[in-house]
Design an enzyme around this catalytic site. Structure first.
Site, PDB file in Angstrom:
ATOM      1  N   TYR A 143      40.356  54.780  21.688  1.00 53.60           N
ATOM      2  CA  TYR A 143      39.548  56.004  21.732  1.00 53.60           C
ATOM      3  C   TYR A 143      40.139  56.974  20.724  1.00 53.60           C
ATOM      4  O   TYR A 143      41.352  57.211  20.728  1.00 53.60           O
ATOM      5  CB  TYR A 143      39.594  56.603  23.142  1.00 53.60           C
ATOM      6  CG  TYR A 143      38.892  57.928  23.295  1.00 53.60           C
ATOM      7  CD1 TYR A 143      37.498  58.003  23.328  1.00 53.60           C
ATOM      8  CD2 TYR A 143      39.620  59.118  23.416  1.00 53.60           C
ATOM      9  CE1 TYR A 143      36.847  59.222  23.482  1.00 53.60           C
ATOM     10  CE2 TYR A 143      38.973  60.339  23.575  1.00 53.60           C
ATOM     11  CZ  TYR A 143      37.586  60.383  23.603  1.00 53.60           C
ATOM     12  OH  TYR A 143      36.953  61.588  23.760  1.00 53.60           O
ATOM     13  N   ASP A 238      46.278  56.717  14.486  1.00 51.83           N
ATOM     14  CA  ASP A 238      45.917  57.810  15.387  1.00 51.83           C
ATOM     15  C   ASP A 238      47.085  58.004  16.353  1.00 51.83           C
ATOM     16  O   ASP A 238      47.221  57.279  17.344  1.00 51.83           O
ATOM     17  CB  ASP A 238      44.624  57.468  16.128  1.00 51.83           C
ATOM     18  CG  ASP A 238      44.236  58.556  17.121  1.00 51.83           C
ATOM     19  OD1 ASP A 238      45.033  59.497  17.312  1.00 51.83           O
ATOM     20  OD2 ASP A 238      43.147  58.467  17.707  1.00 51.83           O
ATOM     21  N   LYS A 266      47.799  66.830  20.994  1.00 51.73           N
ATOM     22  CA  LYS A 266      48.579  66.863  22.235  1.00 51.73           C
ATOM     23  C   LYS A 266      49.958  67.521  22.081  1.00 51.73           C
ATOM     24  O   LYS A 266      50.040  68.736  22.088  1.00 51.73           O
ATOM     25  CB  LYS A 266      48.663  65.464  22.839  1.00 51.73           C
ATOM     26  CG  LYS A 266      47.244  64.902  23.152  1.00 51.73           C
ATOM     27  CD  LYS A 266      47.261  63.706  24.021  1.00 51.73           C
ATOM     28  CE  LYS A 266      45.905  63.001  24.098  1.00 51.73           C
ATOM     29  NZ  LYS A 266      44.915  63.627  24.954  1.00 51.73           N
TER      30      LYS A 266
END
Ligand code: HOZ
Length: 429
Positions: A143, A238, A266
């Site tokens: 994702y 990623d 994050k």
């Protein structure tokens, strides 16, 4: 008496689709009512009814130094007094760019954005602009945020609902996204053999955290690097989840593989909205105002958010920070495995640094197909037994878990004790 939590959820559903602002929070996979939180401190959370939990979500990763760390809070309070936003450059952004470049040297140039989704969406646009190619490759179950081109066979909330691709994405857009099986080196070779010269980029979670936790095979990652180099395709790691978490330098430092571009999120915002993308200078030079690839953001590099990130990154550079985090996570994983064995439940678990995966299956899965074979019903029983006893895990069998530096030995021991009963509940189900 109806709990405050239930009242809030009932009302929220009237005004917010599904009552939540991000689908993974909705408890749809495990059933029940999402928990509404009021306060966090260190490894603990308190819900609106005053119940205490040990938190293993940590806001899906950012709270690596624990909730409401006094130094982070103080830094944010101080900088906020100078205004919340300028929409113009600040020295803090430069400080962040220098720090990212120091910790992740493959990011020769970097641009700050406000989320991981923005980071991956922008990185792909740059890769396409740089190569003049349209096709992108991703892996099933990974994702990369919710940009149209990336919502194809994706993980995270989409897996929770059993719908790995999203409605509302035009077929013409999705047609440029090719999806391969994670850890399948032969599929990679075959695709590059056929259409390597048409591939703009390959984007990958170097450790997957969005279909539970999946660890990469070294041969797979190395082959991916070689093929991208041979065919002039941009390799994008990623590291929104893995960045500064599995190692101070991210998964690329842990596995010693240098991507062409990296996306971050994050931890880099310490709990406030910051994302970043960056990489080789020749690629990043394609970005406006230097080049023809456009990308922008009113709040990009926001001073308050960047300050929370800078302070968090300062704290995680403390000596042995990541070794301690990994050791604590290992204690949790080992304790849970022993508890499951004692209860006679089929279960496995593993971790990479401060990220962990729990599987109701014999082995730790290494692909989307394998994770789909794990026992989801058993996970749901386990999840609710843990939640009732004050352990807050990701509300889906397809999410990774996160430990913070604030998790004490006592937290881990309590969690394992509670898990013993939860595994018995699984056994009895
Ligand atoms: N993608 C993260 C969990 N897999 C959390 C972000 C979200 O979708 O809310």
């Amino acid at each position: 008496m109806t709990s405050i939590n239930q009242i809030l959820f009932d009302k929220s559903q009237q005004l917010i689709p599904g009552g939540v602002n991000s689908p993974v929070r909705a408890f749809r996979s495990v059933g029940g009512t999402p928990i509404f939180f009021k306060r966090g401190l260190g490894s603990k959370l308190w819900d609106v009814d005053g119940k205490q939990y040990i938190d293993y979500i940590n806001s899906w990763g950012p709270m690596i130094v624990g909730h409401a760390h006094p130094e982070v809070i103080k830094a944010v309070q101080q900088v906020a007094e100078n205004s919340l936003s300028f929409g113009a450059p600040t020295g803090l952004e430069l400080e962040m760019a220098e720090l990212i470049n120091k910790l992740v040297p493959s990011m020769e140039q970097v641009r700050l954005v406000s989320s991981g989704t923005e980071a991956t969406m922008s990185a792909i646009r740059v890769a396409r602009g740089f190569t003049g190619r349209n096709k992108i490759v991703k892996f099933e179950g990974c994702y990369h945020g919710h940009a149209d081109a990336l919502l194809v066979k994706a993980g995270s909330g989409l897996l929770t609902f059993g719908e790995p691709s999203s409605a509302g994405v035009p077929a013409e857009v999705a047609a440029h996204t090719l999806t391969l099986e994670y850890n399948n080196t032969q599929e990679l070779r075959d695709l590059f053999g056929k259409i390597g010269s048409e591939i703009a980029c390959v984007i990958i979670e170097p450790v997957v955290g969005n279909m539970n936790l999946i660890v990469p095979h070294m041969e797979f990652l190395k082959t991916l690097r070689e093929l991208c180099t041979q065919h002039g395709s941009v390799l994008i790691f990623d590291e929104v989840m893995t960045g500064f978490r599995v190692h101070l330098g991210g998964a690329q430092a842990l596995y010693d593989i240098k991507p062409d571009m990296t996306t971050l999120g994050k931890v880099i915002g310490g709990g406030l909205p910051v994302g970043a993308f960056g990489g080789r200078k020749d690629i990043m030079s394609c970005l406006a105002p230097l080049g023809a690839v456009y990308q922008a953001g009113t709040l990009s590099g926001n001073p308050v958010a960047v300050t929370a990130g800078l302070k968090t990154l300062e704290l995680i550079q403390a000596p042995n920070f990541h070794d301690k985090l990994a050791a604590q996570t290992k204690k949790l994983v080992d304790g849970l495995k022993a508890a499951a064995q004692e209860a006679g439940v089929v279960f496995n678990a593993q971790h990479v640094g401060g990220m962990f995966g729990l599987y109701f299956s014999e082995n730790c899965p290494s692909s989307f197909a394998e994770i789909m074979q794990s026992d989801k019903a058993a996970f749901n029983v386990f999840f609710h037994a843990m939640l009732d006893a004050g352990i807050y895990l990701g509300p889906s069998a397809f999410e990774a878990g996160f430990v913070s530096a604030a998790h004490t030995d006592e937290d881990i021991a309590n969690t394992v004790e509670i898990a013993k009963k939860a595994f018995q509940a699984v056994k009895a189900s």
